[in-house]
Motif scaffolding. Structure first.
Motif, PDB file in Angstrom:
ATOM      1  N   PRO A 151       0.836  -1.203   0.000  1.00 35.01           N
ATOM      2  CA  PRO A 151       0.000   0.000   0.000  1.00 35.01           C
ATOM      3  C   PRO A 151       0.868   1.248   0.000  1.00 35.01           C
ATOM      4  O   PRO A 151       2.009   1.217   0.476  1.00 35.01           O
ATOM      5  CB  PRO A 151      -0.800  -0.121   1.292  1.00 35.01           C
ATOM      6  CG  PRO A 151      -0.047  -1.074   2.144  1.00 35.01           C
ATOM      7  CD  PRO A 151       0.721  -1.966   1.223  1.00 35.01           C
ATOM      8  N   PRO A 152       0.373   2.333  -0.550  1.00 30.39           N
ATOM      9  CA  PRO A 152       1.178   3.561  -0.557  1.00 30.39           C
ATOM     10  C   PRO A 152       1.435   4.019   0.875  1.00 30.39           C
ATOM     11  O   PRO A 152       0.633   3.754   1.772  1.00 30.39           O
ATOM     12  CB  PRO A 152       0.291   4.564  -1.313  1.00 30.39           C
ATOM     13  CG  PRO A 152      -1.091   4.015  -1.249  1.00 30.39           C
ATOM     14  CD  PRO A 152      -0.944   2.530  -1.126  1.00 30.39           C
ATOM     15  N   PRO A 153       2.544   4.680   1.114  1.00 32.75           N
ATOM     16  CA  PRO A 153       2.847   5.146   2.469  1.00 32.75           C
ATOM     17  C   PRO A 153       1.766   6.124   2.942  1.00 32.75           C
ATOM     18  O   PRO A 153       1.201   6.876   2.158  1.00 32.75           O
ATOM     19  CB  PRO A 153       4.211   5.827   2.340  1.00 32.75           C
ATOM     20  CG  PRO A 153       4.422   6.053   0.889  1.00 32.75           C
ATOM     21  CD  PRO A 153       3.556   5.084   0.146  1.00 32.75           C
ATOM     22  N   GLU A 154       1.521   6.075   4.259  1.00 34.99           N
ATOM     23  CA  GLU A 154       0.502   6.951   4.829  1.00 34.99           C
ATOM     24  C   GLU A 154       1.007   8.385   4.909  1.00 34.99           C
ATOM     25  O   GLU A 154       2.179   8.619   5.206  1.00 34.99           O
ATOM     26  CB  GLU A 154       0.118   6.479   6.229  1.00 34.99           C
ATOM     27  CG  GLU A 154      -0.600   5.146   6.240  1.00 34.99           C
ATOM     28  CD  GLU A 154      -0.939   4.699   7.649  1.00 34.99           C
ATOM     29  OE1 GLU A 154      -0.002   4.588   8.470  1.00 34.99           O
ATOM     30  OE2 GLU A 154      -2.124   4.469   7.914  1.00 34.99           O
ATOM     31  N   THR A 155       0.112   9.305   4.665  1.00 34.91           N
ATOM     32  CA  THR A 155       0.464  10.712   4.813  1.00 34.91           C
ATOM     33  C   THR A 155       0.490  11.050   6.295  1.00 34.91           C
ATOM     34  O   THR A 155       0.037  10.273   7.136  1.00 34.91           O
ATOM     35  CB  THR A 155      -0.562  11.617   4.088  1.00 34.91           C
ATOM     36  OG1 THR A 155      -1.823  11.484   4.747  1.00 34.91           O
ATOM     37  CG2 THR A 155      -0.699  11.247   2.620  1.00 34.91           C
ATOM     38  N   GLU A 156       0.983  12.225   6.607  1.00 29.62           N
ATOM     39  CA  GLU A 156       1.052  12.649   8.005  1.00 29.62           C
ATOM     40  C   GLU A 156      -0.351  12.740   8.610  1.00 29.62           C
ATOM     41  O   GLU A 156      -0.558  12.366   9.762  1.00 29.62           O
ATOM     42  CB  GLU A 156       1.766  13.996   8.107  1.00 29.62           C
ATOM     43  CG  GLU A 156       2.090  14.392   9.520  1.00 29.62           C
ATOM     44  CD  GLU A 156       2.965  15.620   9.581  1.00 29.62           C
ATOM     45  OE1 GLU A 156       2.687  16.470  10.452  1.00 29.62           O
ATOM     46  OE2 GLU A 156       3.915  15.729   8.796  1.00 29.62           O
TER      47      GLU A 156
END
Length: 193
Positions: free
Chosen positions: A6-11
């Motif tokens: 999965p794409p990295p989580e945003t802040e």
């Protein structure tokens, strides 16, 4: 074909996940909520059990400092055991846990209040006898809990002497604060007028 996670989580997503997990972990301090989860079969779901194991990271001091109800960590530990999860289906079990929890809080609050009041009285007596702040009082930090003792002591009207607080400050982090009326030293307020 390369496998992609999965794409990295945003802040913002990380902050939201932190808040949701914090709220859920603290809900575990409520035996009635645990009974609710047990009666609806959540504790039989392998994914939910794995999630409970994942949440054990809240026991690290780095995360535990955000908890308002530390009792939830005790229940999180107990939820790792199948026998405890099975017993929570019984409403009598959760009622018993709830009653014991209230008794523990009452005992702790009374005991903590009594200890803080005794310490404040001893400091007041020492200050009255010596005419000032005792040696080493600035380094003594009691880290008072949110429980405040009855305020039957009144501050000394003498502006040069140290005074015992009318109420105990909530100094959980241990940081001493200063304002223009005096200095908070743990659970003791020293008047500086």
């Amino acid at each position: 074909m390369a496998l992609r996670g999965p794409p990295p989580e945003t802040e913002d997503q990380l902050r939201l996940r932190f808040q949701v997990e914090l709220e859920f972990v603290q809900c575990l301090a409520n035996p009635n909520y645990l009974n609710y989860l047990a009666q609806r079969g959540y504790f039989k779901d392998a994914n939910f059990i794995n999630y409970l194991k994942y949440l054990l990271y809240w026991k690290d001091a780095e995360y535990a400092r955000y908890l308002k109800y530390p009792m939830c960590l005790y229940f999180l530990d107990l939820l790792q055991y199948e026998h405890f999860r099975r017993e929570l289906v019984n409403a009598h079990c959760s009622k018993f846990i709830d009653e014991q929890q209230v008794l523990l809080w009452q005992h702790y609050t009374r005991r903590r209040t009594r200890l803080l009041q005794n310490r404040a009285d001893a400091l007041q007596n020492h200050c009255n006898a010596s005419g000032g702040m005792p040696t080493g009082a600035a380094t003594n930090n009691l880290n008072a809990s949110s429980a405040t003792p009855p305020s039957n002591s009144t501050p000394n009207s003498n502006s040069n002497s140290a005074t015992v607080p009318v109420s105990i400050s909530n100094n959980i982090g241990g940081a001493n604060s200063t304002n223009n009326n005096g200095i908070d030293i743990g659970a003791v307020r020293i008047k500086t007028e």
